[in-house]
Design a protein around this motif. Structure first.
Motif, PDB file in Angstrom:
ATOM      1  N   ASN A 192       5.816  -9.151   1.102  1.00  0.00           N
ATOM      2  CA  ASN A 192       4.855 -10.024   1.757  1.00  0.00           C
ATOM      3  C   ASN A 192       3.696  -9.223   2.332  1.00  0.00           C
ATOM      4  N   VAL A 193       2.530  -9.884   2.025  1.00  0.00           N
ATOM      5  CA  VAL A 193       1.233  -9.219   2.371  1.00  0.00           C
ATOM      6  C   VAL A 193       0.530  -9.858   3.584  1.00  0.00           C
ATOM      7  N   GLY A 194       1.134 -10.958   4.132  1.00  0.00           N
ATOM      8  CA  GLY A 194       0.548 -11.829   5.033  1.00  0.00           C
ATOM      9  C   GLY A 194      -0.056 -10.880   6.249  1.00  0.00           C
ATOM     10  N   LEU A 195       0.582  -9.859   6.668  1.00  0.00           N
ATOM     11  CA  LEU A 195       0.125  -9.183   7.941  1.00  0.00           C
ATOM     12  C   LEU A 195      -1.173  -8.497   7.548  1.00  0.00           C
ATOM     13  N   VAL A 196      -1.572  -8.135   6.284  1.00  0.00           N
ATOM     14  CA  VAL A 196      -2.676  -7.382   5.819  1.00  0.00           C
ATOM     15  C   VAL A 196      -3.739  -8.422   5.026  1.00  0.00           C
ATOM     16  N   SER A 197      -3.476  -9.501   4.850  1.00  0.00           N
ATOM     17  CA  SER A 197      -4.138 -10.319   3.838  1.00  0.00           C
ATOM     18  C   SER A 197      -5.614 -10.331   4.329  1.00  0.00           C
ATOM     19  N   GLN A 198      -5.750 -10.268   5.714  1.00  0.00           N
ATOM     20  CA  GLN A 198      -7.247 -10.391   6.382  1.00  0.00           C
ATOM     21  C   GLN A 198      -8.050  -9.034   5.774  1.00  0.00           C
ATOM     22  N   ASP A 199      -7.409  -8.028   5.591  1.00  0.00           N
ATOM     23  CA  ASP A 199      -8.012  -7.035   5.112  1.00  0.00           C
ATOM     24  C   ASP A 199      -8.609  -6.984   3.596  1.00  0.00           C
ATOM     25  N   GLY A 200      -8.417  -8.157   2.863  1.00  0.00           N
ATOM     26  CA  GLY A 200      -8.812  -8.193   1.620  1.00  0.00           C
ATOM     27  C   GLY A 200      -8.004  -7.492   0.447  1.00  0.00           C
ATOM     28  N   ILE A 201      -6.712  -7.847   0.375  1.00  0.00           N
ATOM     29  CA  ILE A 201      -5.609  -6.882  -0.652  1.00  0.00           C
ATOM     30  C   ILE A 201      -6.114  -7.551  -2.143  1.00  0.00           C
ATOM     31  N   ARG A 202      -6.204  -6.501  -2.671  1.00  0.00           N
ATOM     32  CA  ARG A 202      -6.420  -6.489  -4.226  1.00  0.00           C
ATOM     33  C   ARG A 202      -5.710  -5.393  -5.012  1.00  0.00           C
ATOM     34  N   PRO A 203      -5.578  -5.624  -6.290  1.00  0.00           N
ATOM     35  CA  PRO A 203      -4.838  -4.707  -7.172  1.00  0.00           C
ATOM     36  C   PRO A 203      -5.590  -3.369  -6.894  1.00  0.00           C
ATOM     37  N   GLY A 204      -4.643  -2.151  -6.860  1.00  0.00           N
ATOM     38  CA  GLY A 204      -5.026  -0.685  -6.673  1.00  0.00           C
ATOM     39  C   GLY A 204      -5.282  -0.597  -5.138  1.00  0.00           C
ATOM     40  N   ASP A 205      -5.126  -1.305  -4.361  1.00  0.00           N
ATOM     41  CA  ASP A 205      -5.007  -0.992  -2.845  1.00  0.00           C
ATOM     42  C   ASP A 205      -3.637  -0.402  -2.516  1.00  0.00           C
ATOM     43  N   TRP A 206      -3.487   0.399  -1.680  1.00  0.00           N
ATOM     44  CA  TRP A 206      -2.199   0.930  -1.207  1.00  0.00           C
ATOM     45  C   TRP A 206      -1.903   0.171   0.430  1.00  0.00           C
ATOM     46  N   VAL A 207      -0.722   0.063   0.786  1.00  0.00           N
ATOM     47  CA  VAL A 207      -0.097  -0.398   1.817  1.00  0.00           C
ATOM     48  C   VAL A 207       1.265   0.222   2.143  1.00  0.00           C
ATOM     49  N   LEU A 208       1.283   0.186   3.439  1.00  0.00           N
ATOM     50  CA  LEU A 208       2.705   0.800   4.075  1.00  0.00           C
ATOM     51  C   LEU A 208       3.777  -0.266   4.000  1.00  0.00           C
ATOM     52  N   VAL A 242      10.704  -3.064   4.915  1.00  0.00           N
ATOM     53  CA  VAL A 242      11.425  -4.208   4.830  1.00  0.00           C
ATOM     54  C   VAL A 242      10.990  -5.272   4.351  1.00  0.00           C
ATOM     55  N   GLY A 243      10.310  -5.004   3.075  1.00  0.00           N
ATOM     56  CA  GLY A 243       9.522  -6.121   2.410  1.00  0.00           C
ATOM     57  C   GLY A 243       8.210  -6.601   2.850  1.00  0.00           C
ATOM     58  N   PHE A 244       7.683  -6.125   3.741  1.00  0.00           N
ATOM     59  CA  PHE A 244       6.309  -6.341   4.414  1.00  0.00           C
ATOM     60  C   PHE A 244       5.354  -5.333   4.286  1.00  0.00           C
ATOM     61  N   ALA A 245       4.225  -5.557   3.830  1.00  0.00           N
ATOM     62  CA  ALA A 245       3.004  -4.612   3.966  1.00  0.00           C
ATOM     63  C   ALA A 245       2.618  -4.679   5.693  1.00  0.00           C
ATOM     64  N   MET A 246       2.715  -3.341   6.204  1.00  0.00           N
ATOM     65  CA  MET A 246       2.453  -3.472   7.441  1.00  0.00           C
ATOM     66  C   MET A 246       1.103  -3.032   7.766  1.00  0.00           C
ATOM     67  N   SER A 247       0.524  -2.152   7.243  1.00  0.00           N
ATOM     68  CA  SER A 247      -0.871  -1.860   7.034  1.00  0.00           C
ATOM     69  C   SER A 247      -1.595  -1.276   5.680  1.00  0.00           C
ATOM     70  N   LYS A 248      -2.694  -1.523   5.587  1.00  0.00           N
ATOM     71  CA  LYS A 248      -3.497  -1.026   4.518  1.00  0.00           C
ATOM     72  C   LYS A 248      -3.758   0.493   4.654  1.00  0.00           C
ATOM     73  N   ILE A 249      -3.551   1.216   3.752  1.00  0.00           N
ATOM     74  CA  ILE A 249      -3.978   2.655   4.022  1.00  0.00           C
ATOM     75  C   ILE A 249      -4.654   3.368   2.578  1.00  0.00           C
ATOM     76  N   ASP A 250      -5.345   4.187   2.874  1.00  0.00           N
ATOM     77  CA  ASP A 250      -6.077   4.788   1.505  1.00  0.00           C
ATOM     78  C   ASP A 250      -5.179   5.664   0.869  1.00  0.00           C
ATOM     79  N   GLU A 251      -5.595   5.870  -0.303  1.00  0.00           N
ATOM     80  CA  GLU A 251      -4.960   6.638  -1.591  1.00  0.00           C
ATOM     81  C   GLU A 251      -4.630   7.995  -1.036  1.00  0.00           C
ATOM     82  N   ARG A 252      -5.278   8.619  -0.459  1.00  0.00           N
ATOM     83  CA  ARG A 252      -5.171  10.014  -0.044  1.00  0.00           C
ATOM     84  C   ARG A 252      -3.929  10.074   1.147  1.00  0.00           C
TER      85      ARG A 252
END
Length: 90
Positions: free
Chosen positions: A32-48, A51-61
């Motif tokens: 589920n990416v609902g918590l981070v969808s406002q950040d503009g999720i797309r293929p190639g992005d990294w998320v933390l 338990v089945g939820f993307a909690m935050s968007k993070i960079d590749e490094r």
């Protein structure tokens, strides 16, 4: 123990804007990416993922550094990957 594990978005699931497929150490699962969808999720992005939820968007490094740290935990990390492999929220 539950860990937040970095995962790379590999696919947005058509018709389900709250779901995307991520890859974590070769395991692909819908999350589920609902918590981070406002950040503009797309293929190639990294998320933390926790338990089945993307909690935050993070960079590749940050994702690479976190994965290296988690691998050092040994069995705890292996157990978390096993739990991810067995999960299915679709």
């Amino acid at each position: 123990m539950c860990l937040g594990i970095p995962g790379e978005i590999v696919e947005l699931i058509p018709g389900q804007p709250e779901l995307a497929k991520v890859e974590v150490a070769g395991v692909r699962r819908a999350i589920n990416v609902g918590l981070v969808s406002q950040d503009g999720i797309r293929p190639g992005d990294w998320v933390l993922v926790h338990v089945g939820f993307a909690m935050s968007k993070i960079d590749e490094r940050e994702a690479a550094a976190t994965l290296e740290l988690l691998r050092g935990l040994g069995q705890v990390y292996a157990d978390e990957l096993d739990a991810l492999a067995e999960s299915d929220i679709t």
